[in-house]
Write an enzyme that holds these catalytic residues in place. Sequence first.
Site, PDB file in Angstrom:
ATOM      1  N   HIS A 110       0.872  -1.183   0.000  1.00  0.00           N
ATOM      2  CA  HIS A 110       0.000   0.000   0.000  1.00  0.00           C
ATOM      3  C   HIS A 110       0.900   1.221   0.000  1.00  0.00           C
ATOM      4  O   HIS A 110       2.126   1.095  -0.047  1.00  0.00           O
ATOM      5  CB  HIS A 110      -0.968  -0.013   1.193  1.00  0.00           C
ATOM      6  CG  HIS A 110      -0.323   0.040   2.534  1.00  0.00           C
ATOM      7  ND1 HIS A 110       0.450  -0.984   3.040  1.00  0.00           N
ATOM      8  CD2 HIS A 110      -0.331   0.997   3.504  1.00  0.00           C
ATOM      9  CE1 HIS A 110       0.882  -0.673   4.246  1.00  0.00           C
ATOM     10  NE2 HIS A 110       0.430   0.536   4.553  1.00  0.00           N
ATOM     11  N   HIS A 112       1.088   3.959   2.205  1.00  0.00           N
ATOM     12  CA  HIS A 112       1.445   4.696   3.410  1.00  0.00           C
ATOM     13  C   HIS A 112       2.921   5.108   3.313  1.00  0.00           C
ATOM     14  O   HIS A 112       3.757   4.349   2.808  1.00  0.00           O
ATOM     15  CB  HIS A 112       1.248   3.826   4.646  1.00  0.00           C
ATOM     16  CG  HIS A 112       0.057   4.195   5.464  1.00  0.00           C
ATOM     17  ND1 HIS A 112      -0.632   3.273   6.222  1.00  0.00           N
ATOM     18  CD2 HIS A 112      -0.570   5.393   5.693  1.00  0.00           C
ATOM     19  CE1 HIS A 112      -1.639   3.873   6.855  1.00  0.00           C
ATOM     20  NE2 HIS A 112      -1.602   5.155   6.554  1.00  0.00           N
ATOM     21  N   ASP A 114       5.433   5.199   5.306  1.00  0.00           N
ATOM     22  CA  ASP A 114       6.503   4.370   5.859  1.00  0.00           C
ATOM     23  C   ASP A 114       6.787   3.127   5.026  1.00  0.00           C
ATOM     24  O   ASP A 114       7.794   2.446   5.261  1.00  0.00           O
ATOM     25  CB  ASP A 114       6.188   3.968   7.310  1.00  0.00           C
ATOM     26  CG  ASP A 114       4.896   3.175   7.453  1.00  0.00           C
ATOM     27  OD1 ASP A 114       3.866   3.637   6.924  1.00  0.00           O
ATOM     28  OD2 ASP A 114       4.901   2.108   8.103  1.00  0.00           O
ATOM     29  N   HIS A 115       5.945   2.835   4.049  1.00  0.00           N
ATOM     30  CA  HIS A 115       6.174   1.691   3.163  1.00  0.00           C
ATOM     31  C   HIS A 115       6.783   2.097   1.825  1.00  0.00           C
ATOM     32  O   HIS A 115       7.158   1.224   1.034  1.00  0.00           O
ATOM     33  CB  HIS A 115       4.864   0.934   2.932  1.00  0.00           C
ATOM     34  CG  HIS A 115       4.369   0.229   4.153  1.00  0.00           C
ATOM     35  ND1 HIS A 115       4.399  -1.143   4.295  1.00  0.00           N
ATOM     36  CD2 HIS A 115       3.843   0.713   5.305  1.00  0.00           C
ATOM     37  CE1 HIS A 115       3.910  -1.476   5.478  1.00  0.00           C
ATOM     38  NE2 HIS A 115       3.555  -0.362   6.108  1.00  0.00           N
ATOM     39  N   HIS A 207      -7.062  -2.767   5.976  1.00  0.00           N
ATOM     40  CA  HIS A 207      -6.271  -1.672   6.540  1.00  0.00           C
ATOM     41  C   HIS A 207      -7.034  -0.350   6.389  1.00  0.00           C
ATOM     42  O   HIS A 207      -6.441   0.698   6.194  1.00  0.00           O
ATOM     43  CB  HIS A 207      -4.913  -1.607   5.839  1.00  0.00           C
ATOM     44  CG  HIS A 207      -3.873  -0.794   6.554  1.00  0.00           C
ATOM     45  ND1 HIS A 207      -3.691  -0.829   7.913  1.00  0.00           N
ATOM     46  CD2 HIS A 207      -2.930   0.078   6.075  1.00  0.00           C
ATOM     47  CE1 HIS A 207      -2.696  -0.019   8.245  1.00  0.00           C
ATOM     48  NE2 HIS A 207      -2.222   0.547   7.152  1.00  0.00           N
ATOM     49  N   ASP A 230       0.133  -4.363   5.961  1.00  0.00           N
ATOM     50  CA  ASP A 230      -0.525  -3.843   7.167  1.00  0.00           C
ATOM     51  C   ASP A 230      -1.978  -4.269   7.154  1.00  0.00           C
ATOM     52  O   ASP A 230      -2.711  -3.971   6.206  1.00  0.00           O
ATOM     53  CB  ASP A 230      -0.449  -2.311   7.213  1.00  0.00           C
ATOM     54  CG  ASP A 230       0.921  -1.814   7.600  1.00  0.00           C
ATOM     55  OD1 ASP A 230       1.834  -2.641   7.768  1.00  0.00           O
ATOM     56  OD2 ASP A 230       1.086  -0.587   7.732  1.00  0.00           O
ATOM     57  N   HIS A 305       6.902  -5.032  11.367  1.00  0.00           N
ATOM     58  CA  HIS A 305       6.205  -3.751  11.499  1.00  0.00           C
ATOM     59  C   HIS A 305       5.775  -3.576  12.955  1.00  0.00           C
ATOM     60  O   HIS A 305       4.604  -3.362  13.276  1.00  0.00           O
ATOM     61  CB  HIS A 305       4.995  -3.705  10.561  1.00  0.00           C
ATOM     62  CG  HIS A 305       4.428  -2.327  10.357  1.00  0.00           C
ATOM     63  ND1 HIS A 305       3.685  -1.688  11.316  1.00  0.00           N
ATOM     64  CD2 HIS A 305       4.486  -1.480   9.308  1.00  0.00           C
ATOM     65  CE1 HIS A 305       3.298  -0.504  10.869  1.00  0.00           C
ATOM     66  NE2 HIS A 305       3.788  -0.351   9.638  1.00  0.00           N
TER      67      HIS A 305
END
Length: 355
Positions: A110, A112, A114-115, A207, A230, A305
């Site tokens: 996805h 986000h 932080d990914h 998510h 996530d 994570h």
Amino acid sequence: MKKWIALGICALLVGVAVLVFVFQRPLGERAFASAAAERAGGPGLQFGEGLHLALCGTGSPLPDPERAGPCNLVVAGDRAYVVDIGEGGARNLNLMGFDLASLDGLLLTHFHSDHIDGIGPLALLYWTQGTKAAPLPVHGAQGVETVVEGFNMAYSLDHSYRVAHHGENIVPSSGGGLTALPFEIGAEPVVVLDEGGLTVTAFPVDHDPVRPSVGYRFDYKGRSVVISGDSARTDMVERMAKGADILVHDALQPKLVRHLTDALEDNGDENVATITRDILDYHASPEDAAASAEAAGARMLVLSHLVPPLPSAFLHPAFLGDAPDRFGGEIVVGEDGMVFTLSPASEAIERQSAL
């Protein structure tokens, strides 16, 4: 007599200290040259036949000096893919001795931050270390085109500088950046790669409100790895992890996060406290992940994570909570640098550290 021996030892130590100080520069240069030669000439991270999983980042958006952002490397035969690339992930892959130029692509669960915030360094090293003539392929669900376009735009000036400095023979202008390879995901899984005996299947996860959000299953020569991305606990993860050798699942321990929230509130940091309250509903707890692994019949559960950060292994039992009671297999609290090997010739799961 003892006095003179003691004085002699002191004089010797002082002499050694003086010599080290005087010759510190040449000694330092020689030591560095030796270390550089050893690292440059070393074999790096080697993978034999089989399916391999390497954890290049097991952290989250919460700062953790011991963990990079979410990052997984899956190697199957001569195919290699990174799944998500959080901040520090490319650095860890380099430190682990992996040849980034050998990557076949990046898969995103996805979008986000932080990914994806390690995409820039990953693409740069892929290009410059391998004299690549084509950009790094980026697989993702609908919307990945926007992410790729943004990174290409942000790094366009950087690319022009590097070509001008190093030349087309080293960094071909056609090789910088990223290429988006989108797939459509709905309510059912979809095969996104089928090559060289490796099958990669994407599947939707929970998510919300982040949509699309997917996990991936890797199947190769009878061995399998599932990465949840996530997700809160969902039937789809359990369905796709049926019989998997390894289930890599995100994990948030609500009890510990509530302690963190209380501390933030006591300190008057209501903004961050609101965020730590909000994140409780769209991540699985270690107990949830364990229950999913048990329902799926997975052989090993690897937690990644990790929320909140765990500065010491002493905290692992508090983080796991009742998870060991909910899963009959082995539970591993993931750490950066862990490498798991699944040989097609056995049912064993071998583990080592590359950091």
